[in-house]
Design a protein around this motif. Structure first.
Motif: not given
Length: 67
Positions: A4-22
């Motif tokens: 679910k977390d991965q799907k949310i991350q994939e849906k985020s097309n916001d250019p202001d989002t920062v890279p995520l680390t698990e």
């Protein structure tokens, strides 16, 4: 990363989002259920995304412990 977390991350097309680390931790089952319930309640009360809530909770923990 949970599916679910991965799907949310994939849906985020916001250019202001920062890279995520698990972050992977081992906790008791009851703490896991309580955490998931807490996250779910905050999402529905605030409209924040799951990742935003996760970050908020970790930030609060770190500030409380003065880390």
């Amino acid at each position: 990363m949970h599916e679910k977390d991965q799907k949310i991350q994939e849906k985020s097309n916001d250019p202001d989002t920062v890279p995520l680390t698990e972050l992977k931790i081992q906790i008791r089952d009851d703490l896991y259920r309580a955490f998931r319930r807490c996250v779910w309640m905050i999402i529905h009360e605030t409209g924040l995304t799951q990742i935003e809530v996760h970050n908020m909770l970790i930030e609060e923990l770190l500030k409380r412990k003065k880390c």
